[in-house]
Every structure is written in structure tokens, then in C-alpha cells.
Design a protein around this motif. Structure first.
Motif, short mmCIF file in Angstrom:
data_model
loop_
_atom_site.label_atom_id
_atom_site.label_comp_id
_atom_site.label_asym_id
_atom_site.label_seq_id
_atom_site.Cartn_x
_atom_site.Cartn_y
_atom_site.Cartn_z
N GLU A 121 18.47 20.94 134.13
CA GLU A 121 19.13 20.54 135.37
C GLU A 121 18.11 19.95 136.34
OE1 GLU A 121 22.92 22.84 136.73
OE2 GLU A 121 21.44 24.34 136.13
N ALA A 178 24.02 18.32 128.68
CA ALA A 178 25.42 18.55 128.28
C ALA A 178 25.51 19.49 127.08
CB ALA A 178 26.10 17.21 127.98
N PHE A 189 24.73 22.95 128.23
CA PHE A 189 25.89 23.52 128.92
C PHE A 189 26.92 24.03 127.92
CE2 PHE A 189 25.26 20.88 133.01
CZ PHE A 189 24.63 21.94 133.64
N ARG A 234 29.19 26.69 129.71
CA ARG A 234 29.58 25.94 130.91
C ARG A 234 30.29 24.66 130.46
NH1 ARG A 234 24.47 25.89 134.97
NH2 ARG A 234 25.83 24.34 135.98
N ASP A 291 31.15 21.61 132.83
CA ASP A 291 29.97 20.82 133.16
C ASP A 291 29.58 19.92 131.99
OD1 ASP A 291 29.58 21.84 135.76
OD2 ASP A 291 28.61 23.62 134.95
N CYS A 292 29.73 20.42 130.78
CA CYS A 292 29.47 19.60 129.60
C CYS A 292 30.46 18.45 129.52
CB CYS A 292 29.55 20.47 128.34
SG CYS A 292 29.38 19.52 126.80
N LYS A 308 32.18 16.96 131.84
CA LYS A 308 31.95 15.95 132.86
C LYS A 308 30.86 14.97 132.43
CE LYS A 308 30.01 17.33 136.68
NZ LYS A 308 29.83 17.97 138.01
N ARG A 309 29.82 15.48 131.82
CA ARG A 309 28.72 14.61 131.40
C ARG A 309 29.07 13.81 130.15
NH1 ARG A 309 27.23 18.39 134.55
NH2 ARG A 309 25.43 18.14 135.95
N GLU A 364 25.31 18.54 146.65
CA GLU A 364 25.03 19.46 145.54
C GLU A 364 24.47 20.80 146.01
OE1 GLU A 364 23.69 16.34 142.03
OE2 GLU A 364 22.22 16.97 143.53
N ASP A 410 26.58 24.32 145.68
CA ASP A 410 26.76 24.79 144.30
C ASP A 410 25.45 25.25 143.69
OD1 ASP A 410 29.47 24.34 144.33
OD2 ASP A 410 29.34 22.33 143.46
N GLU A 462 24.66 28.96 142.20
CA GLU A 462 24.28 29.13 140.80
C GLU A 462 23.09 30.06 140.63
OE1 GLU A 462 23.54 25.31 139.13
OE2 GLU A 462 25.60 24.61 139.42
#
Length: 984
Positions: A66, A83, A86, A91, A94-95, A97-98, A905, A908, A912
Motif C-alpha cells: 500500500e 490487488a 488484498f 480484502r 479492495d482487490c 476495485k483495483r 484517503e 480510512d 486501518e
């Protein structure tokens, strides 16, 4: 940024050495050095993440990947690795989305299929099945997903699924009998298994696998998408070199067919190909001189196994001698150095008519929009010649046929794709001594464009004329060196009208080094004397119009802009990922043919003779944005940060009050005017050289009806900006952001990073003599304080973010009144903080620090605390959601450093980290503290030192804690553990 990145500056001041400003330029070498530093940091984070994952520490691997992604946001390889990480840690959103981002930008097969995996894990079976069908219709399946395909097809009531290969077969897995059809013709019937395609299948477009009336999952398959080949071939001193691969099926070993029918298998991967596509797997070949005919054989055709020419073919082996500078050249390839040629007499010419030539290949929507805009605007007697370069889109071919039937165009149709230069040539051959307007099929034109272009061709020395556009290299607007947004038809017409209104004779007579083929008017005489494009050298295109213009210049012809014409241009999309490689190859050929071309273009860009015209366009558009409103001018420095955030907030407030909010930033030579609320800089040409162009700046601001000025930061600005309000005869307010008004070191810290205590002027002079100044001006402290007091006295209003700042400023300027204007609503932020101690048991206490950490922001404190915790083996962990000039030292001390982040960002990122408390380690009195606000918003109590606005706000909140400045780190860590530490 500093001038010496090997020894990072931790002061964190807004010094002239830290960013560009008037008379203090950040050099290209410094920028390159900084990019290298950031690249090295990203690489280190990426490698650390990969190492952690290989060691089985997935969570730590995700953290470092990240960090790498935030440092290299455009790197597809980093995005891909993150990705996958993730996905492995669960996650999944998140994967997903990428993966969607990678597929949207690169059409990446692996991303398409792994998006399906993500959706399955999210229990979105219907969407997963739909996405899998779409992926199978254009890609060969990943071997690991065969079982998943069977499960999804069964779960959704389909009879089975299918996947096709470039080797000429389709695998079908079905529960019953199926039919396989090629362009509607049955080629197989039976149960599951492999079906081989018949001869001639490569010309087909659609493969169907049907079980009864239903398609199998993946059917119909787009065979043209499946067969898409990325490739390049170039002539070098060694022979013909190149690479190719099939993005739909990287495992497939390709072959090439040579000009004489020989077939060569290409199994070896090409590790050195510069590709923007992640996970690309091109395979390389070299055909040495034993493969090619002897002598000057001319261009040779190389095709992939589906009969399509490789990108760069036809290719002439002799060009290898040209670009390498080795060996004897035929006369047709003799280099012609670029120089100032004698121009022809500038007499009026008698025109013999005009034709518009439009090469067409694909993109039904874009091409039809282009042709309709042309047909709506073409005057009588102008022939429209369209060259269909073997379009793979039947609907586009039908559209062209209908235009022919309606007698609206003349159509030339190629049996096979030949590329832009050949298509343009075939169209220009039909113009029969007329002027030619060469037009791309991805453009939009406005009424009167042809008449105005032809008017620029009125003299015998004119060779070519090129209009303005959003994508036209040196004739681009608004920016010539950044990607511009593509306007729609309405916006394009507005810009065209603006060009007509603003152009002058001066712009019309500017000599261009070259025209641009997206829309280029060519005089009949120039075309006759120069000849057609060199399709034997430039293959599918790029550089052919530059070569044409340089050959025309050698004949005495000149190239001019048409500043009264604007044509929208979507931009080159035809070559896929091969485009970059072809551009590089052809540019190498162009420079070898015309030595000095690059220098000539660079000279034009440096002199920028069209700068004033673009600036007038920007100013007119900004004035239209203003409408009937007055404007407020916000003066800021060029370092962004908190000042930039406040300027945006103030701009939003003024816009709500029906003002146009503008911002003025410093540059090396002067300043630039901006609209701070836009996401992208749509007015890049409003830069002014000072003091030479001060009258122009004053005139521009007067036109924009400046109502008042608000000073936010003057560091880096030219001296004349301090009196801008006098020239405009408007009032000004001052918003204080730091202590530069009385402290030349700005932060109130001495050279050891300690708070100075704010002594009298004599004490300040001693400090400056010892530790130096960041003011960027040759002023004594007494002179600085005197000037500030006078400027405060003439201001309409003095604003500060906090009561602490108001009191501090009043001590130094007692004759002035400073009004606190809080930058955030603390009660709203505090509503997220429960005030209850978090239970910490069985794990270390996690402390979160936020922001860009310089020395005055507490870098030394955090480092000392981390070293103390490590030496004493205390149950405490530190994470910095942010960055420093020296991340590596903090990381080595055990601090996790996330790296730079965008404002949206931050929240978040903090959440995290699962932190227990927030910590503001600033040792200087901050005037505000956005880091405190975001920590509260994340729900954390906050600890800080008893100094500045941060202390004022924490103390007033009643939650968190304030400790004495200068408390030894051992005591500080002990205090934290007693108050928030783990329960024993």
C-alpha cells in the motif's frame, strides 16, 4: 523538496529552497533527483512488501505494498501486486476495485477473470457469471478458472461454457449436446470436447456455442478480439527485429509469416520490451541479413499467423543503415538536414478547388460523429473522399455504403488494412490538383472551418495550415505539454468561435516547424512538388506528416497555424499498446532523415510564439466563467499543504457568496493565475513574467473585476505582488498561517529544533545570525517586523485560525487586532470521540501520528520515542500515516510509515491502523492543526505538547491530554503507558 536530498531538510519550513518561487527555481536536475528518490522509496516499499508476502507475513506485505502504491500511483505492476495481496488477506472489495481499474485502463485478461473471482467471494453470483461470460467472449480462459466456470454455468442454469484459442479450436464443457456455429454456419455438433475450426476461420467474426436455444457461457465469442495481436518490427544494423504476442492468450506461441511465405515460430520471451501493459508477455524475434533479400529490395511484409501485418510493416531493411549510421544509403534515404530554407515569393495564388480526405478504420460512434459534423459544414463543391482501411466493424462499413448511395462521399475501400499513410495517399491521389484537407476520423469540426482553412492557403509560399485543437502537439489548447480534456460538439463550437474572435494577423504569420496530420490543409502546389506521404517508411503511421512538412520546407514552402479554427480531436487510439513502440521507431527514422528536427521543435516550444494567443483564450474563458460576478483574489505560496487547503475552503465560501474565487501562485519568473476549485488546471496559460508583464497582469485582473484581495502567503512572490491592491485600487485582508511575519525561520525553532521562546528583536537577530533565515529576502528582523506592522495596519481585516495565534501575534504587533477564524468545527469532529479508554490487552499499544512530519512537526520526538521503546522492549507500536524527508531512519527505528496520501484517503488510512491513541508531536506553536482534526474524526483521543493551537484545542475539548513541552521521551512514553497502556 530540498536542493540536497542526500541530507534531507527536516525543518519543514516554507523556505525558498523548499519549493519554486520568484527567483528561486527548482531546477530540472533537482526535480529529476527528487523523482529518483521517490522512485527508490517506492521500489524499496514494493520489494519489502513482496519479501513479507513470500515469508508468509501477508498483513505486513499489504502494508508495504500500500505504501508503494501511494508512492507510485500509476504503476500497474504495483497495483496488480497489491490487488493479489488484498485477495489473499480477504480484502476482496479492495482487490475488486483495483482489478476493475486495471481492466478498464489496459484491457488486462487476468484482471477480467480475477474480477470474477472477487465477485464470487462477495456472493454476487449473477454479476460474476455475467462478467465471466464477457471475459470468455474475448479471452482464452485462465487454466485455474475452468472449475469455477463450470460451477457458475451450472448455478445459473446454463448448459455449459466455452473458451476459444488462437490455435484454431474451441473447448466446450456442457451437460448435453451442443452446436458450434461460425458466422451463423454450423461447423460442429455433439457433446463436450474440443472442436477444431475449418480452413478460412480467421476471416470470421463470431463463434457461437449453443445448447438448444441458449448460448453456452462465453458465447458468442468475438474472434477478432481473440485474434488481436500486439507487435512491432523495426530495421536495425543487425537485421529485422521485433516482438509480438496475443493479449487474449499470452500462453499461445505465435508465428510470423515472411514476405516469401516462410513461417517462423516465435517461442522466446522478450524481457527488454518497454510496455505499459502489466503482465505483458511479448515474444521476440531477430531476422538477420541471411533472411532478407540482397541489395535494395524495398519494403518487406511480415504478418502474424492470422494474416495481419505486424505493426511497423512493411519495413525496409535498408532503414537499418539509416538509423545506425552504418553502411551506404540509396539516394531515396539521403538525410536532409533541417535548416532555414529560402521561401518562395509570397504572391496570391489562384485556387483550383478543394477536397477533404478522411481515412477510416474503426470506432463506429466516433467516425459517424466526425462525418456528420463534416457533412453539416462542408460548402458546395467540396468533395469528401473517405478511405475505408478495411474496417473490422460491419456497421461502420454499412454506414459508409449508405453515404455513397446518398452521393454524399466518394469511397475508397481497402481489402486489407494498410495504415494511415497509405490510406491518406490513396485519398490524395484522387484530388486531381486541388487543395487537400487531410482529416482524422476522430475529430469534430464546426461551421466555416473549411473556408477559414482555405483562406490561410491564399499565398504561393504556404505549404500547410493546421488549426488549434485539444490534441495537436504544438498547436494544442489549453496545454501543449499535458493531456487536455476532449470537448464535446457544443464546447468545441464555443472554442471555435473564441478562436475566431481573438486571432490576429501576427498569429497567422507564425512559422511552424511542422504541421499536424490530424487536420492539415495542404496546398495543391505543395502536394505536387513534395509528393505523397512515405508509406514505405512510416508503416501504420506517426511521423509521416512531419517528414512531409520537412520535405516541403526544403522546397521553399512554409507551414502556418490557423488560429481562427478549432477542431476537437479524440486522439490516437488505433495502435493499442504497440503505439508507443511504433512512435519511438518512427521518431528515430524521422530524426535520421532530417537531422536537427528535434532541436527545431524544441526551439519553437521554448520561444512559444503562440503563448499570448493561448493566454488571451484562457482569460476570455475565465471571464466567461465569472459571468456578471465580481472576483476575489487569494494570494498563496506554491507549497500546497495547509495553506492550499484553506485557500480552497475560502474559495468555496466566496463562491457561495456569488463571487468568482481566483488564486495567485508564484513562479520562477513571476506568477500564475488559477481557479482553485477546478480539479484540473484548465487555464494553464495565465502565467505572467514580472515585473515586465505587470501591466498585463493588472489589466487581466481589472477585466476580471477584482473586488478585494486576501493574502494567505506571500513567500516566493515577486515584490510587486505586495502592492497589487494599490494598482487595482481595492482593499485587502490578511489571513495569517504561520509566523513568517516576525520570524525569518518561520517555525520559531532554533537550529537544534527547539522552541526559541520568542525573544525580543535583538534576540531574534542573534538567532538568525547563528542559524540562518528561510525568508528568502535580505531583511533584518527589525525591518521585517516594521514592514509587517505597516502591512497589517493597512489591511482591512486580520484573520488567524486560533485564539492562541491571535494572542501570539498581538504580542509582537500590539497595535493590530487579529480575529480568530477557526478552520474546522471542533464540536462536530469531537462527536466521533467517545472519551472512553480503549481496552488494550495482549498486544502493544498502537500510537498513530498523522501528516508530513518535519523537524518542527516533531520528527525528532517520534524518532527518539521509537528508539526508547525499542531499547526498553516496551509494548508500544508507532505508525506514521504520512511521510517525512527521511522515512528510512524512522522505519529502521521500528516506525511504520505509510507514505504520502491524498486528503480523501487520510481517514480510512488511520482507521486501518487500529490505533489506540493519536499523537501530535509538534514542538512549534501551530496556528491550526488539520492532523488533530482528522485524528478526532477517526475517533481517537489525542496527546500533544503544551504549545500552540493544538494544545488550545485539545485542552478545550476535555479529552486526550496535554504534556509539557520538553518532557524527556522516557517520561513521555511512561506517561502514555500509564494512561492508555495494556491492561496487565
Amino acid at each position: 523538496m530540498t536542493s540536497d536530498q542526500k541530507h534531507p531538510d527536516l525543518t519543514g519550513t516554507t523556505s525558498s529552497a523548499a519549493f519554486s518561487g520568484y527567483g528561486h527555481e527548482v531546477t530540472p536536475e533537482e526535480r529529476a533527483e527528487w523523482r529518483e528518490v521517490m522512485s527508490a522509496r517506492a521500489q524499496a516499499a514494493f520489494q519489502r512488501g513482496q519479501d513479507a508476502i513470500h515469508a508468509g507475513d501477508l498483513q505486513d506485505g499489504v502494508f508495504w505494498l500500500e505504501r508503494a502504491e501511494r508512492m507510485a500511483r500509476q504503476s500497474p505492476n504495483v497495483i496488480w501486486a497489491l490487488a493479489i495481496a488484498f485477495l489473499n488477506v480477504g480484502r476482496v472489495p479492495d482487490c475488486l476495485k483495483r482489478m476493475e481499474r486495471l481492466y478498464g485502463k489496459y484491457g488486462l485478461r487476468e484482471a477480467a477473470f480475477l474480477s470474477v473471482v472477487c465477485l464470487v467471494r462477495l456472493n454476487e453470483t449473477t454479476e460474476a457469471t455475467s462478467r465471466l461470460g464477457a471475459a470468455l467472449s474475448k479471452f482464452h480462459i485462465l487454466p485455474e478458472l475452468r472449475q469455477l466456470a463450470a460451477q457458475l454455468s451450472q448455478a445459473t442454469g446454463l448448459q455449459g461454457w466455452c473458451t476459444a484459442s488462437n490455435a484454431g479450436w474451441v473447448d466446450v464443457e456442457a451437460s448435453g449436446s451442443v452446436r458450434v456455429l461460425l458466422d451463423g454456419v454450423e461447423i460442429g455438433r455433439g457433446n463436450c470436447g474440443r472442436y477444431t475450426f475449418p480452413e478460412g476461420w480467421r476471416t470470421a467474426r463470431r463463434l457461437e456455442v449453443r445448447a438448444g436455444r441458449k448460448h453456452a457461457l462465453g458465447s458468442p465469442i468475438d474472434l477478432q478480439a481473440l485474434m488481436r495481436c500486439e507487435s512491432l518490427v523495426r530495421a536495425t544494423a543487425r537485421g529485422l527485429e521485433g516482438w509480438l504476442w496475443f493479449p487474449s492468450e499470452p500462453e499461445h506461441v505465435p508465428s510470423i509469416t515472411l514476405w516469401d511465405g516462410r513461417v517462423i515460430l516465435v517461442p522466446e520471451f522478450a524481457p527488454d520490451v518497454d510496455s505499459d501493459v502489466p503482465l505483458s508477455r511479448p515474444r521476440s524475434f531477430l531476422l538477420d541479413k541471411s533472411f532478407t533479400p540482397k541489395g535494395d529490395c524495398g519494403p518487406l511484409v511480415l504478418q502474424d499467423e492470422h494474416g495481419r501485418s505486424l505493426t511497423g510493416a512493411p519495413v525496409d531493411p535498408v532503414v537499418g543503415r539509416l538509423v545506425s549510421g552504418k553502411g551506404k544509403l540509396p539516394r531515396r534515404l539521403y538525410p536532409v538536414p533541417v535548416k532555414s530554407w529560402a521561401h518562395r515569393p509570397r504572391d496570391a495564388r489562384i485556387t483550383t478547388g478543394c477536397a477533404v480526405v478522411i481515412p477510416v478504420y474503426r470506432d463506429l460512434a466516433g467516425t459517424t460523429a466526425c462525418l456528420r459534423s463534416v457533412l453539416e459544414t462542408v460548402p458546395p463543391g467540396i468533395e469528401i473522399i473517405v478511405v475505408d482501411d478495411a474496417t473490422p466493424e460491419p456497421k461502420l462499413a454499412d454506414f459508409l455504403d449508405n453515404l455513397v448511395q446518398d452521393s454524399k462521399i466518394t469511397l475508397v475501400r481497402h481489402k486489407s488494412n494498410q495504415g494511415f499513410p497509405a490510406s491518406a495517399n490513396d485519398g490524395m491521389r484522387l484530388t486531381a490538383g486541388r487543395d487537400v484537407i487531410l482529416l482524422n476520423s476522430d475529430t469534430l469540426v464546426s461551421p466555416g472551418w473549411i473556408e477559414r482553412l482555405r483562406a490561410r492557403l491564399a499565398f504561393t509560399d504556404v505549404g500547410t495550415v493546421t488549426p488549434f485543437s485539444n490534441d495537436a502537439s504544438i498547436l494544442s489548447y489549453p496545454s501543449v505539454d499535458a493531456e487536455n480534456a476532449v470537448p464535446d460538439q457544443v464546447e468545441a463550437r464555443k472554442l471555435d468561435l473564441l478562436c475566431q474572435a481573438l486571432f490576429s494577423r501576427e498569429e497567422v504569420c507564425i512559422d511552424l516547424p511542422t504541421g499536424n496530420g490530424f487536420c492539415m490543409a495542404i496546398s495543391a502546389e505543395c502536394l505536387a512538388d513534395t509528393g505523397l506521404f512515405r508509406e514505405d517508411l512510416f508503416a501504420q503511421g506517426y511521423g509521416e506528416e512531419n517528414d512531409f512538412c520537412l520535405r516541403a520546407s526544403a522546397q521553399g514552402y512554409r507551414h502556418f497555424p490557423a488560429p481562427d479554427v478549432y477542431v476537437a480531436h479524440i486522439g490516437s487510439t488505433s495502435f493499442g499498446s504497440s503505439r508507443k513502440a511504433l512512435m519511438g521507431r518512427n521518431l528515430e527514422i524521422l530524426n535520421a532523415l532530417h537531422p536537427g528536427y528535434d532541436e527545431k521543435v524544441a526551439e519553437f516550444i521554448e520561444s512559444d510564439p503562440l503563448r499570448d494567443f493561448r493566454r488571451q483564450m484562457d482569460l476570455s474563458r475565465m471571464d466567461d466563467l465569472r459571468e456578471e460576478r465580481s472576483s476575489i483574489l487569494l494570494i498563496q505560496h506554491d507549497a500546497g499543504g495547509g495553506v492550499g487547503r484553506v485557500v480552497r475552503q475560502r474559495a468555496e465560501m466566496f463562491e457561495q457568496q456569488d463571487f468568482l474565487a481566483l488564486a495567485l501562485r508564484p513562479t520562477f519568473l513571476g506568477c500564475k493565475l488559477e481557479w482553485p476549485l477546478e480539479k484540473e488546471n484548465s487555464f494553464p496559460n495565465l502565467e505572467f513574467t514580472l515585473p515586465e508583464e505587470l501591466p498585463f497582469l493588472i489589466a487581466a485582473l481589472s477585466r476580471l473585476k477584482i473586488h478585494s484581495i486576501e493574502w494567505h502567503h506571500l513567500v516566493g512572490h515577486a515584490p510587486c505582488i505586495r502592492t497589487l491592491h494599490e494598482e487595482l485600487r481595492v482593499p485587502y485582508d490578511v489571513f495569517v498561517h504561520d509566523h513568517i511575519w516576525f520570524c525569518p525561520r518561520i517555525s520559531l525553532l532554533d537550529g537544534h529544533g527547539r522552541y526559541c521562546g520568542e525573544p525580543d528583536v535583538a534576540g531574534c537577530e542573534t538567532c538568525i545570525a547563528t542559524w540562518g533565515s528561510y525568508l528568502g529576502e535580505n531583511l533584518k528582523v527589525s525591518e521585517l517586523v516594521l514592514r509587517s506592522g505597516q502591512e497589517f495596519g493597512r489591511a482591512n481585516r486580520l484573520m488567524v485560525p486560533s485564539r492562541d495565534t491571535a494572542q501570539r501575534m498581538a504580542r509582537h504587533f500590539p497595535q493590530n487586532h487579529f480575529v480568530p477564524v477557526p478552520l474546522e468545527d471542533d464540536p462536530v469532529l469531537l462527536s466521533n470521540v467517545s472519551g472512553q479508554k480503549r481496552e488494550v490487552s495482549g498486544r502493544p499499544l498502537r500510537i498513530c501520528v498523522v501528516g508530513g512530519l518535519s523537524r518542527w512537526k516533531g520528527y525528532d520526538i517520534l524518532l527518539a520515542m521509537a528508539e526508547c521503546v525499542r531499547s526498553l522492549s516496551l509494548p508500544v507500536e508507532f505508525v506514521l500515516v504520512g511521510h517525512t524527508p527521511d522515512d528510512e531512519t524512522l522505519i529502521a527505528a521500528g516506525v511504520k510509515v505509510t507514505g504520502e496520501y491524498r486528503e480523501d484517503e487520510a481517514l480510512d488510512l488511520i482507521r486501518e491502523q487500529n490505533a489506540d491513541i493519536g499523537f501530535i508531536p509538534s514542538v512549534s506553536p501551530e496556528t491550526w492543526c488539520y492532523a488533530l482534526g482528522v485524528l478526532w474524526k477517526s475517533g481517537l483521543e489525542v496527546l500533544c505538547f503544551d504549545i500552540g493551537a493544538q494544545s488550545e484545542r485539545v485542552r478545550f475539548s476535555g479529552v486526550g491530554a496535554v504534556v509539557p513541552l520538553g518532557m524527556p521521551v522516557e517520561f513521555l512514553v511512561s506517561f502514555i503507558l500509564r494512561r492508555w497502556g495494556p491492561v496487565s
